[in-house]
Design an enzyme around this catalytic site. Structure first.
Site, PDB file in Angstrom:
ATOM      1  N   ASP A  78       0.777  -1.111   0.030  1.00 11.04           N
ATOM      2  CA  ASP A  78      -0.065  -0.027   0.196  1.00 11.04           C
ATOM      3  C   ASP A  78       0.986   1.297  -0.065  1.00 11.04           C
ATOM      4  O   ASP A  78       1.762   1.656   0.764  1.00 11.04           O
ATOM      5  CB  ASP A  78      -0.942   0.029   1.235  1.00 11.04           C
ATOM      6  N   THR A  88      -6.846   3.923  -2.131  1.00  7.80           N
ATOM      7  CA  THR A  88      -6.670   2.413  -1.913  1.00  7.80           C
ATOM      8  C   THR A  88      -7.681   1.501  -2.687  1.00  7.80           C
ATOM      9  O   THR A  88      -7.285   0.521  -3.379  1.00  7.80           O
ATOM     10  CB  THR A  88      -6.580   2.076  -0.663  1.00  7.80           C
ATOM     11  N   LYS A 108      -6.451  -3.316   6.188  1.00  7.05           N
ATOM     12  CA  LYS A 108      -7.667  -2.609   5.644  1.00  7.05           C
ATOM     13  C   LYS A 108      -8.804  -3.790   4.933  1.00  7.05           C
ATOM     14  O   LYS A 108      -8.104  -4.549   3.995  1.00  7.05           O
ATOM     15  CB  LYS A 108      -7.525  -1.637   4.697  1.00  7.05           C
ATOM     16  N   ASP A 109      -9.960  -3.716   5.411  1.00  7.24           N
ATOM     17  CA  ASP A 109     -10.939  -4.583   4.640  1.00  7.24           C
ATOM     18  C   ASP A 109     -10.759  -4.635   3.068  1.00  7.24           C
ATOM     19  O   ASP A 109     -10.949  -5.294   2.475  1.00  7.24           O
ATOM     20  CB  ASP A 109     -12.350  -4.162   5.106  1.00  7.24           C
ATOM     21  N   HIS A 115      -1.371   2.570  -5.139  1.00  6.96           N
ATOM     22  CA  HIS A 115      -0.969   4.020  -5.596  1.00  6.96           C
ATOM     23  C   HIS A 115       0.293   4.428  -5.116  1.00  6.96           C
ATOM     24  O   HIS A 115       0.853   3.670  -4.461  1.00  6.96           O
ATOM     25  CB  HIS A 115      -2.217   4.867  -4.984  1.00  6.96           C
ATOM     26  N   HIS A 134      -2.405  10.872  -1.201  1.00  6.59           N
ATOM     27  CA  HIS A 134      -2.260  10.328  -2.728  1.00  6.59           C
ATOM     28  C   HIS A 134      -3.709  10.770  -3.328  1.00  6.59           C
ATOM     29  O   HIS A 134      -4.527  11.055  -2.623  1.00  6.59           O
ATOM     30  CB  HIS A 134      -1.787   9.073  -2.795  1.00  6.59           C
TER      31      HIS A 134
HETATM   32 ZN   LIG Z   1      -3.313   5.998   1.711  1.00 12.72          ZN
END
Ligand SMILES: [Zn+2]
Length: 531
Positions: free
Chosen positions: A34, A74, A156-157, A347, A471
């Site tokens: 991520d 994300t 994160k889900d 990203h 971002h």
């Molecule tokens: Zn982020």
């Protein structure tokens, strides 16, 4: 003699090739880091000695891979990686979006019809129902008649659900008491995961110090902490951090946990446990199993300290070692010819504009609320009643449905263009006709859920907290990410410099695994050499 030698050589060469074919692949390990910018591969390459070094030396590396949509957040990033298409078709146009009919913002994977599993938190009411298209993992489940085991993990889900797709066996993400899921995937957590959660409490990780992994002299000399966020429980934004102080200063502990390398460590630990307990990659099926991991601690530390901080660098050096542990396990237990690894990112991220400005770049930092009120002033001054402007989000403006919407869109677009921070603005109609690259990325990134007017700030400027970074734009620092394929079937390391798209990953994997491409996939098959 020479002829005989050649014959023997040919025999052995073909034997090697025969022993490593795509259809023999028993496991695909899909890694999404991520917020990993492409330049993190090169910037720290001299200090990598683990997994990143292996990937760079033995993998097929695509050096010019980009996301093709805006906003670069994300959930749209993960969904594009796994569906092989843009938000315009998979529907995940942001992490959140505004819903005019209820006058509220909704979370991209919220699903009130499912139940939390392993927790009672309403934040586990999550499912892939808003993802309109199939993922390559969905297509693998179809092709294998559900024999492929597909397990996805993230802090994160959205990092897990977009990978497991609609049909995958399991998506797990981190709650306060360990990994949790939703009834979309299962009715209860597997027993081994309940045990894992009990043995691996967040608290048990958060002791000791987070300090420089290697000698401090290896980290950038020119280093300012002025625009880094000071975590609760610390006195300054600098090493060493006392992990238990950070943990105890956070009411739930989880936010502090996720912003340290321990966030990636628990993902590695649960991944190894899954490989063991679910015996992923050890089977006689035609199609492989999948282990998808999104290492998300990198995003939290990037948001907190920026792209040039010692903390971000240290997090990547540690991830390099963590990946090495994973690859060693795979080599030993699955066999180096039987698995493939794909690594990419959802990203990138921008420089902190306040720091960049001090260094001489003509960029700006803006507080989101200030920017919104300046926009509102310009729009009302142009004659549009303020109640017509419903919401600003994802660099879009939502306007009340009305008879003169077409002309109001144009007035709003022209009003925004008067703001000195705005580089470009478009109406939804202009976006529909778009062919120019930046407008095209907006078109790719939007659908019926989006607003009616779109805008971009100038490159390097962000509306965010003053510290850390974010971002979301269509500029290179947000779109440019690594793509690396690695494993026994890729028979020679290769550097690819042509510009390719992240949405090419899914159709490429479909091609390699001999399964259907995801339903809305519009990427291309990458020029990999594999057997
Ligand atoms: Zn982020």
């Amino acid at each position: 003699m020479k002829k005989l030698f050649q014959l023997v050589l040919t025999f052995f060469t073909s034997l090697t090739i025969m022993s490593q074919t795509a259809s023999d692949t028993k496991l695909v390990v899909s890694i999404v880091v991520d917020q990993m910018r492409a330049d993190y591969l090169t910037r720290y390459s001299h200090l990598y000695e683990g997994g990143f070094k292996t990937l760079l030396e033995d993998g097929e590396v695509f050096w010019n891979a980009h996301h093709t949509h805006v906003p670069t957040y994300t959930a749209p990033g993960h969904a594009s990686i796994y569906t092989g298409t843009d938000p315009r078709f998979h529907g995940i146009i942001g992490n959140n979006w505004y819903v005019p009919s209820i006058g509220k913002t909704t979370y991209c994977l919220e699903d009130l019809d499912v139940s939390p599993i392993g927790t009672s938190s309403k934040y586990a009411k999550r499912s892939p129902k808003n993802i309109h298209s199939t993922t390559w993992t969905d297509e693998l489940e179809w092709a294998s008649n559900k024999k492929s085991k597909i397990f996805a993990f993230s802090l994160k889900d959205r990092g897990a659900i977009c990978a497991a797709g609609h049909y995958g066996d399991a998506a797990f993400w981190l709650g306060k008491s360990g990994f949790i899921s939703s009834s979309h995937y299962m009715s209860s957590l597997p027993k081994w995961l309940i045990n894992f959660n009990q043995k691996n409490s967040l608290e048990s990780y958060m002791n000791g110090k987070w300090d420089y992994l290697i000698d401090k002299n290896n980290y950038p000399e020119i280093h300012s902490t002025a625009f880094e966020r000071i975590p609760s429980g610390a006195r300054k934004a600098d090493f060493p951090y006392d992990l238990s102080l950070l943990f105890n200063a956070d009411t739930s502990g989880i936010e502090a946990f996720k912003t340290t390398p321990k966030g990636n460590q628990i993902l590695l630990d649960v991944a190894l446990e899954t490989l063991k307990k679910e015996k992923l990659g050890i089977h006689k099926n035609r199609f492989p199993d999948v282990l998808a991991i999104s290492f998300s601690a990198t995003d939290y530390i990037g948001h907190g300290t920026g792209i040039r901080s010692h903390e971000t660098m240290d997090m990547y050096l540690r991830l390099d070692r963590q990946l090495d542990t994973l690859f060693e396990y795979l080599n030993k237990n699955i066999g180096k010819d039987n698995f493939i690894v794909i690594l990419t990112a959802d990203h990138g991220a921008s420089d902190n504009p306040s720091q960049a400005k001090l260094d001489g770049m003509p960029v700006d930092w803006m507080a989101p609320a200030d920017l919104e009120s300046e926009f509102r002033e310009l729009i009302t001054a142009a004659g549009v009643p303020s109640e017509f402007i419903l919401n600003f989000s994802n660099e879009q403006v939502y306007i009340q449905e009305n008879d003169s919407l077409e002309s109001i869109q144009k007035i709003v677009r022209n009003a925004l263009l008067k703001h000195p921070a705005i580089a470009e603005s478009w109406t939804k109609d202009e976006i529909r006709e778009a062919s120019e690259p930046f407008a095209l990325m907006r078109k790719n990134g939007s659908d019926k859920r989006s607003g009616q007017v779109f805008y971009s700030l100038y490159p390097g400027s962000i509306a965010y907290y003053k510290t850390g970074t974010t971002h979301g734009s269509g500029y290179t620092y947000d779109t440019h990410v690594p793509i690396i394929f690695f494993g026994g079937i890729f028979h020679s390391p290769e550097n690819h410099n042509e510009r390719i798209n992240v949405k090419d990953i899914a159709p490429t994997l479909s091609h390699i695994l001999k399964i259907a491409q995801p339903s809305a996939s519009n990427g291309k098959i990458l020029p990999l050499k594999f057997n």
